[in-house]
Design a protein around this motif. Sequence first.
Motif, mmCIF file in Angstrom:
data_model
loop_
_atom_site.group_PDB
_atom_site.id
_atom_site.type_symbol
_atom_site.label_atom_id
_atom_site.label_comp_id
_atom_site.label_asym_id
_atom_site.label_seq_id
_atom_site.Cartn_x
_atom_site.Cartn_y
_atom_site.Cartn_z
ATOM 1 N N PHE A 185 -76.804 -19.917 -70.535
ATOM 2 C CA PHE A 185 -75.693 -19.506 -69.658
ATOM 3 C C PHE A 185 -74.576 -18.927 -70.513
ATOM 4 N N SER A 193 -70.291 -18.061 -66.638
ATOM 5 C CA SER A 193 -70.983 -18.931 -65.683
ATOM 6 C C SER A 193 -70.749 -20.397 -66.024
ATOM 7 N N LEU A 206 -66.478 -16.487 -62.600
ATOM 8 C CA LEU A 206 -67.260 -15.433 -61.946
ATOM 9 C C LEU A 206 -66.855 -14.054 -62.474
ATOM 10 N N PHE A 215 -68.316 -13.629 -65.761
ATOM 11 C CA PHE A 215 -69.766 -13.481 -65.618
ATOM 12 C C PHE A 215 -70.115 -12.053 -65.234
#
Lengths: 340, 331
Positions: free
Chosen positions: A313, A317, B147, B150
């Motif tokens: 990850f 995240s 997020l 990400f």
Amino acid sequence: MNENVKINNFNIKIKSFFRRVFLDKVIIAYLLVLLLFVAGEIFLKGFLTFSHVMAVLQASFFVGIIALAQTFVVISGKEDFDLSVGATLTVGVLLGAAILNGKNTNIFYALIAVLIAGFIFGTINGLGIAYLGISPLIMTLALAMVIEGILLFVTKGFLYGKASSVLELIGKDFLNIKLFGHLLKIPWVNIIWLVLLLLSVLILNRTRVGLVLRGVGSNIRAAELLGVRVKMVKTLVYSFSGMVSAFMGLLLLGYVGTPNISLGLGHKINYPMLSIIAVIIGGIGGGHGSYVGAVAGSIFVVTLNSILTTLGFDDGSRMAISGVVLLILLIAYTRRSKNI
Amino acid sequence: MNFNKKSGINNKISKGLFYKIYKDTSFPSLVIFILLLIANAILQPNFFSLSVIKTNFMTFTPLILVAIAQSIVIISGSIDFSVGASLSFFTCMTAYFMNDKNVFLVIFLGFLTIVLLNGLLNGILIGRLNLQPLIATYSTQAIMLGLAMFIMPVAGGYVPKFFYKFYSSFLFKFIPVPVMILIVGFVIWYIISRTVAYKYIYAVGGFEDGAFASGIKVKNIRVLSHLIASIFIGIAGICLLMLSGTGEWRNGTPYLINSVAAALIGGVSLRGGKGNIIGAIFGALIIGLLNNIIFFAKVSSYYQIFAKGMIILLALSLASIPKLYEAKYKI
């Protein structure tokens, strides 16, 4: 008749025992850690070997010490959290490296300087929060920004010095113990952690300091009417938090060897976030809780972080997942019971 | 008897416009704003020319809108720690999905996501589930920032040229677009402020138990205040996207602390129920002008973060001084 009462009593006792065990947040926290270790063993082979568990514990120490600072802050107030811990520990790292510069003889000066710096920044936090009534998260966030600015213009991006051999020994070396023919390696930092754990439990549960802190945390007005100097107590709590964070920065310098500005301020390991999660997992809130739970909490967050990193990850995240974990914990633990 | 006497004295004082302004919570911010305006006019050449006003408002508009959102939330007795992350998330998300053809669809969907994630999620967590506002929005902040990181670990994405050129152009050749957006936001606020629900927000923030006792649905009002705030955050996100032209997760970070500082400078009380939006707008303008002064005083970039942090810290302390004269047993 009598028999019935006895059986009923017995039932209630059994029920209350189970309730006490399974609703005790500290025990739940340790069960969560156990669960995570088992999950780690399932996902990653060789997770549950002694040396790897010790490595995880060694890494958890650094979040754990920040959680110690956070524990004192959270116990002393319902809405108090310290977000400047990351910045303060970076001060510890950079100042410690600059003063040590690889010489063991300077370690005492470095310790004193780092503690004083942490004390000053923590006190500024405390003064703003207690005497000016600024909301804790806002105040500590603003101070973190100021500290970052100070670090930038003092260093101008050029970092000076490095850790000395003694500090590196404490920071990343192991104590070797021979037990029944097995060689057990226990990190020095975890021995320090054990001492700090005992000390903090002693302070919080067996001294007047702990009583005052919990009193201020559970009902600040009552504490003030009883003659506690509430504002001074709050200020000192933040000073203590700053000192502990800066001290942890010095030890972190020993762990990594060379200073780096992104150790505390970067987003790889978000110390404020992780320590807040650790504290909430440990069942600590305004006026109640003990550091024993926060220890389990910090082991939990670091283990989760390392498992997620190993599974591939990325930073974003992981941050989102830690946010979701925090949210679930908040809903489970800290809902204010209100009829409105 | 006493009551009558008191009201009689009050009636004798003339309540003209100036008295009203003087007694308003936003009065200190108005004074500081005028002083800073003078300072800026001296430092910045052609300060009152149309193009300079436009470039200034290009940076001020997002902050003003976020400050409006933040003060509505603070007035309702809560606080939004996730404004910065919402802005970052918005810019990353929209810049990631945008191409030349689907601009307005992406903007619309992004706006909806912000209303859902920032407004509805925060509102439900704080209003319905009774979580502490600070720590609940802190966790949603982590989710949204995560997020955003990400989606876009490094700055990038694509924003069509006509879209961000639009932000630095004039409408009818004399109204700068940022000012126009600000006026639109102000009109939205004005319409909302005429409704009963807006009065309820003040009631809930000022005296929750009393509001509950008089039949206001406190939980729903809390959710509503976050929803209203998220509309302004969405508009601010569009402005920020047009201003920066890229999506980056660091984009929105400064807006959190700046918006809270703006609200506090403008006389909005963190205890809720006090203050108004006009003050928050002046607060945001003050912070924008101060940043301008830092820029035009040619402070080295190493000192800029420090200077901005100190300004925030000073603003927070100054805003809290009037509170020191309030009730003794409160912290």
